[in-house]
Each structure stands twice: as C-alpha cells, then as structure tokens.
Design an enzyme around this catalytic site. Structure first.
Site, PDB file in Angstrom:
ATOM      1  N   ARG A   1       0.878  -1.210   0.158  1.00 15.16           N
ATOM      2  CA  ARG A   1      -0.129  -0.169   0.140  1.00 15.16           C
ATOM      3  C   ARG A   1       0.873   1.258  -0.088  1.00 15.16           C
ATOM      4  O   ARG A   1       1.653   1.244   0.873  1.00 15.16           O
ATOM      5  CB  ARG A   1      -0.608   0.096   1.133  1.00 15.16           C
ATOM      6  CG  ARG A   1      -1.704   1.449   1.185  1.00 15.16           C
ATOM      7  CD  ARG A   1      -2.818   1.118   2.576  1.00 15.16           C
ATOM      8  NE  ARG A   1      -3.434   2.501   2.605  1.00 15.16           N
ATOM      9  CZ  ARG A   1      -3.264   3.344   3.485  1.00 15.16           C
ATOM     10  NH1 ARG A   1      -2.433   2.807   4.632  1.00 15.16           N
ATOM     11  NH2 ARG A   1      -3.741   4.442   3.698  1.00 15.16           N
TER      12      ARG A   1
ATOM     13  N   HIS B   1      -2.819  11.187   0.681  1.00 16.36           N
ATOM     14  CA  HIS B   1      -2.286  10.854   1.818  1.00 16.36           C
ATOM     15  C   HIS B   1      -1.489  12.093   2.297  1.00 16.36           C
ATOM     16  O   HIS B   1      -0.401  12.221   2.447  1.00 16.36           O
ATOM     17  CB  HIS B   1      -1.266   9.563   1.832  1.00 16.36           C
ATOM     18  CG  HIS B   1      -0.850   9.277   3.164  1.00 16.36           C
ATOM     19  ND1 HIS B   1      -0.870   7.720   3.403  1.00 16.36           N
ATOM     20  CD2 HIS B   1      -0.393   9.685   4.486  1.00 16.36           C
ATOM     21  CE1 HIS B   1      -0.374   7.686   4.712  1.00 16.36           C
ATOM     22  NE2 HIS B   1      -0.364   8.726   5.270  1.00 16.36           N
TER      23      HIS B   1
ATOM     24  N   GLU C   1      -6.917   8.492   6.130  1.00 21.86           N
ATOM     25  CA  GLU C   1      -7.000   9.060   7.701  1.00 21.86           C
ATOM     26  C   GLU C   1      -7.519  10.316   7.586  1.00 21.86           C
ATOM     27  O   GLU C   1      -6.869  11.592   7.848  1.00 21.86           O
ATOM     28  CB  GLU C   1      -5.910   9.026   8.312  1.00 21.86           C
ATOM     29  CG  GLU C   1      -5.318   7.690   8.949  1.00 21.86           C
ATOM     30  CD  GLU C   1      -4.218   7.740   9.616  1.00 21.86           C
ATOM     31  OE1 GLU C   1      -3.953   6.795  10.410  1.00 21.86           O
ATOM     32  OE2 GLU C   1      -3.547   8.679   9.846  1.00 21.86           O
TER      33      GLU C   1
ATOM     34  N   ASN D   1      -6.809   2.098  10.205  1.00 20.24           N
ATOM     35  CA  ASN D   1      -5.670   2.259  10.892  1.00 20.24           C
ATOM     36  C   ASN D   1      -5.912   2.199  12.391  1.00 20.24           C
ATOM     37  O   ASN D   1      -6.871   2.964  12.758  1.00 20.24           O
ATOM     38  CB  ASN D   1      -4.885   3.434  10.328  1.00 20.24           C
ATOM     39  CG  ASN D   1      -4.529   3.434   8.802  1.00 20.24           C
ATOM     40  OD1 ASN D   1      -4.820   2.346   8.367  1.00 20.24           O
ATOM     41  ND2 ASN D   1      -4.157   4.706   8.392  1.00 20.24           N
TER      42      ASN D   1
ATOM     43  N   TYR E   1      -3.741   2.766  16.317  1.00 18.71           N
ATOM     44  CA  TYR E   1      -2.277   3.104  17.150  1.00 18.71           C
ATOM     45  C   TYR E   1      -2.619   2.865  18.525  1.00 18.71           C
ATOM     46  O   TYR E   1      -1.785   2.043  19.172  1.00 18.71           O
ATOM     47  CB  TYR E   1      -1.648   4.242  16.359  1.00 18.71           C
ATOM     48  CG  TYR E   1      -0.936   4.072  15.189  1.00 18.71           C
ATOM     49  CD1 TYR E   1       0.265   3.438  14.803  1.00 18.71           C
ATOM     50  CD2 TYR E   1      -1.758   4.741  13.879  1.00 18.71           C
ATOM     51  CE1 TYR E   1       0.588   3.184  13.784  1.00 18.71           C
ATOM     52  CE2 TYR E   1      -1.271   4.472  12.699  1.00 18.71           C
ATOM     53  CZ  TYR E   1      -0.237   3.827  12.647  1.00 18.71           C
ATOM     54  OH  TYR E   1       0.237   3.441  11.203  1.00 18.71           O
TER      55      TYR E   1
ATOM     56  N   GLU F   1      -3.075   0.177   8.421  1.00 14.93           N
ATOM     57  CA  GLU F   1      -1.770   0.351   8.937  1.00 14.93           C
ATOM     58  C   GLU F   1      -2.005   0.057  10.586  1.00 14.93           C
ATOM     59  O   GLU F   1      -2.955  -0.014  11.216  1.00 14.93           O
ATOM     60  CB  GLU F   1      -1.745   2.068   9.134  1.00 14.93           C
ATOM     61  CG  GLU F   1      -1.260   2.642   7.885  1.00 14.93           C
ATOM     62  CD  GLU F   1      -1.213   4.197   8.172  1.00 14.93           C
ATOM     63  OE1 GLU F   1      -0.742   4.514   9.259  1.00 14.93           O
ATOM     64  OE2 GLU F   1      -0.923   4.809   6.895  1.00 14.93           O
TER      65      GLU F   1
END
Length: 456
Positions: free
Chosen positions: A80, A124, A169, A295, A297, A356
C-alpha cells in the site's frame, strides 16, 4: 497447554506493508513535480522536530527497484503506497505531468513482476499547494478537483491496479491540519476543520462514482484512523467532551459514508458553520464502498477544556512502566485494537482491511564482520499481541481480510521528523542504506507459513 496457541490465518489473507509518498519518496521537485502543502509547511521555522524536511527522505523515487526487491525478499503479498497528487498534476488541476504518470506506472509494473499486489491511496495528506491557495479542503470546489484527479489516476493505472483507497485518515488530516495546526496546512480554524470533514466525505463519494465506470472490475475503500476516546476523569464534562471528539473524529466520516447520516453533535456543528447537508449530497457520500481500511495505533483520554477548539483537549499519556508507551508516547494497547475492530464490525458490518498498524521504538544498529543488523524484539512482540487481538475479533465475526504493517521502512514521520522509527527496514538517513530488521525476517516467516506460532 500453551498460554497463547498457534493461529493459522486464512489462505486468502493479505499480508502487506504500507508507506506514503511524501514520507519516503524524496525527489521533491524532480521531473516536473509541483509543490504540496507539506513542501511549504516544513519550511516554517519550528514546526518539524529537529528542523527536518523530506526533500530527499528515503529517496524511494530513485531507489524504488531496490525497495521492491526487498519487499519480494520479505514475501509481501501487497504493498500500500500513495500517489503524490503533484507528480501527476503539478498545479492540482489542469496540465498533466507525464513524467509523474510514468513514475508510478514503472513502480506498479515492478511490483506486479515481483508478485506483489499494488494498492494505491489517492490522497495521503500532500495536497497541491496551488489548491490550498484556492481554499484547499475548506473549498466547495474540492470534490470537483479530487474527482478529476481520481479519474486521471484510475484511467492511468486501472488496467493493472484493482485495489484502491480514496483518502488516508481524513479524520487525522482534518483535525491535525485545520484545528490543532500541528500538520500542514497548519490552520487553527474550526470552520475550516468542519468544512474539510464534509468536503473530504463528498470527495470520497465522487471518486467512488468515477471508479465504478473507470475500473468496473476493481474494489475501492477509504482508510480511517480508528480512535478510542474516553474521558480523563469520570466527570460528565469529560465524558461529553470525549463523546464530541468521537462523533467528529470517527462518526463524521464512518456514519456519513456507511450509514448516510452525520451523527449528533457533528450534524449540528456542520450546519452551525454554514454547511448545507441535503439528501442528494448524503447520497453521494454514502454510495456503496467495497471495504473499510482501518488504521489503529492507540486510544486517547480527553479532557473538557473551554479554551480548546470545540471544547475538548487530548491528554498526554504517562506511565512508570517504560514498556507501556511507544517512542511516540502512545500506549501499547492490543485490547483497544480488538475493541475497535469489534465496534466497527458491529456498527457498520463492512469487510475490513487493517491498512496500518505498527510501532516506533528506538532501534540500535550493530555491525559485525561488515554486516549490519537491527534486533527489535519489542516490535516483534507488539505485532504478536496485536495480531492475536485481530484474530480474536475475526473469530468473533469481524470480516478482516488483511493486515498491512506501518511501515515498510523508517521514514519522515510528519511533525516528528525522522526521529521515530516504525519501519521493517532501517534507513540510514546519511547513506540511505536499507537494513532489514529482525522484525522483517519475522514477518517474512509469518507470511511464508501463514501461521502465528504458539507462545508459552
């Protein structure tokens, strides 16, 4: 009995790694490329840790063949990456830069020859500066600009590329760039923030419309950074602040795209800043998308703060345990990953791809007999815990078709500069030498066997 048993993933599970154009490519003005908002932003004094910039970055622009060879050695099934809008359209619209078109065509062909599925992201975060000067994502013209750019990309590569992502995002880009001001374009303007959210959604929908005609045998989705938010305290004010952040950060994109309506209080805030939300627009936003890119985190605590934009302030994490927080100051939270995947499944019933997930730790390079190595057991342990959380959600019904590590290589981490290292490949920023870390070898073995070994 093993405390954590062996996990065998489905044969069609996609194992990949992810990057972004501005973070790795370099070649900031090569072959006719135009300037992006990040090219301008990094020139402002004090906005990037260490005064770093990404004019050269990892020089993937010149080293892409070497990087694809390393991906092949690792056994990646998919890669990606993002297209730099200003390589294709230096001014954001109008004149096409054929050299930029050709660069990504060569990269795509190199990936396909290596047996790696190319999975581009259209946006992005590196918006053409020329479009920002016309209002950027706060402009009502943005959906038209984005749709034209998307059509160019689909027609240029859709004969070979079948998996696409519209926006990466959009929730982070909107908040960090338009209300917090720590990312490009560096605004602290709640009105611009809310307009950005809405125009991101409309632009996504317009791109999907174009895609259905241009790549009828392809699939397309959007990538959301899933945030888990909780009040700093048990107070009603902090709980309300956390709910507001959740509605804007998660729901303003997810509910709009997958349910066809903005959540409250997002709807009220959008209308309060002059945006008209009609049925036709919501129909464009919410047309059928093939999957959701996720994604994840960490989770964040939120405090009510009347002096902060929109009345809410994120709280920095602290912990006496040095292993509890990453080099970014984010909490290691596989349980939060599981909770997020379950919530997304229950709320939206969409096929998902983890686009991600990864961690930054301080890496140490050792050299013995001329050979460089990077031993990163904490990163490997992180992947093991998070993949077990992913499998737990999958076993409980979540449709998760793949996992992309962030990141393929160490890179320019936006406002944090080059200090945080997320990569499977270590980058020496002076020599640009690539060194696969121990985690790269571990990931390659996982891909080869499709099996996460048992841990006692």
């Amino acid at each position: 009995m093993s405390a954590r048993p062996e996990i065998i993933f489905p044969n069609n599970f996609i194992w990949g790694a992810a990057t972004a154009a501005y973070q790795i490519e370099g070649g900031h003005d090569a072959d006719g490329k135009g300037r992006s908002i990040w090219d301008e932003f990094v020139e402002r004094p004090g906005v990037i840790d260490g005064g770093d910039h990404a004019r050269r970055a990892c020089d993937h622009f010149h080293k892409y063949k070497d990087d694809v060879a390393l991906m092949k050695d690792m056994g990646l099934k998919a890669y990606r990456f993002s297209l730099a809008w200003t390589r294709l359209l230096p001014g954001g619209a109008g004149a096409v830069n054929q050299a930029g078109i050709d660069f990504y065509s060569k990269l795509i062909d190199e990936l396909l020859a290596a047996g790696i599925d190319p999975c581009p992201t259209l946006f992005h975060w590196d918006l053409p500066l020329a479009l920002q000067e016309k209002g950027g994502w706060a402009s009502a013209d943005m959906p038209d600009w984005f749709a034209a750019y998307a059509e160019l990309a689909f027609k240029s590569y859709g004969d070979r590329v079948k998996t696409w992502f519209t926006l990466n995002e959009p929730n982070v880009f909107a908040s960090a760039g338009h209300v917090i001001g720590m990312h490009a374009p560096g605004l602290t303007d709640p009105a611009a923030y809310l307009k950005c959210i809405h125009h991101e959604n409309v632009s996504h929908g317009r791109a999907v419309e174009v895609f259905r005609d241009a790549v009828p045998d392809g699939r397309i989705g959007i990538v959301i950074n899933m945030g888990l938010f909780e009040g700093e305290t048990d107070s009603e004010a902090d709980a309300t602040a956390a709910a507001t952040v959740d509605a804007l950060y998660n729901g303003a994109h997810l509910d709009a795209i997958f349910k066809g309506a903005y959540p409250q209080p997002a709807q009220a805030l959008l209308e309060g800043f002059g945006l008209t939300i009609d049925d036709e627009t919501m129909s464009t936003i919410s047309q059928k998308t093939d999957f959701l890119g996720v994604n994840f985190y960490s989770r964040r605590k939120i405090a009510a703060d009347a002096s902060a934009p929109l009345g809410a302030r994120p709280v920095d994490e602290t912990d006496d345990d040095p292993d509890a927080l990453t080099a970014m100051g984010w909490r290691v939270d596989p349980e939060g990953f599981y909770v997020s995947l379950k919530r997304l499944h229950e709320d939206y019933k969409m096929p998902m791809i983890v686009t991600e997930n990864g961690v930054a730790y301080e890496d140490t390079v050792t050299t013995e007999n001329g050979a460089r190595t990077v031993d990163d057991p904490k990163r490997i342990a992180f992947f093991q815990d998070y993949l077990r959380a992913l499998d737990r959600a999958r076993q409980e019904g979540a449709d998760i078709g793949g996992y992309f590590v962030w990141s393929l290589m160490d890179n320019f981490e936006w406002a944090e500069g080059f200090k945080p290292r997320f990569g499977l490949l270590h980058i020496d920023y002076k020599t640009l030498e690539r060194t696969p870390k121990a985690s790269a070898k571990w990931y390659g073995e996982l891909i080869a066997t499709n099996t996460l070994p048992a841990i006692d």
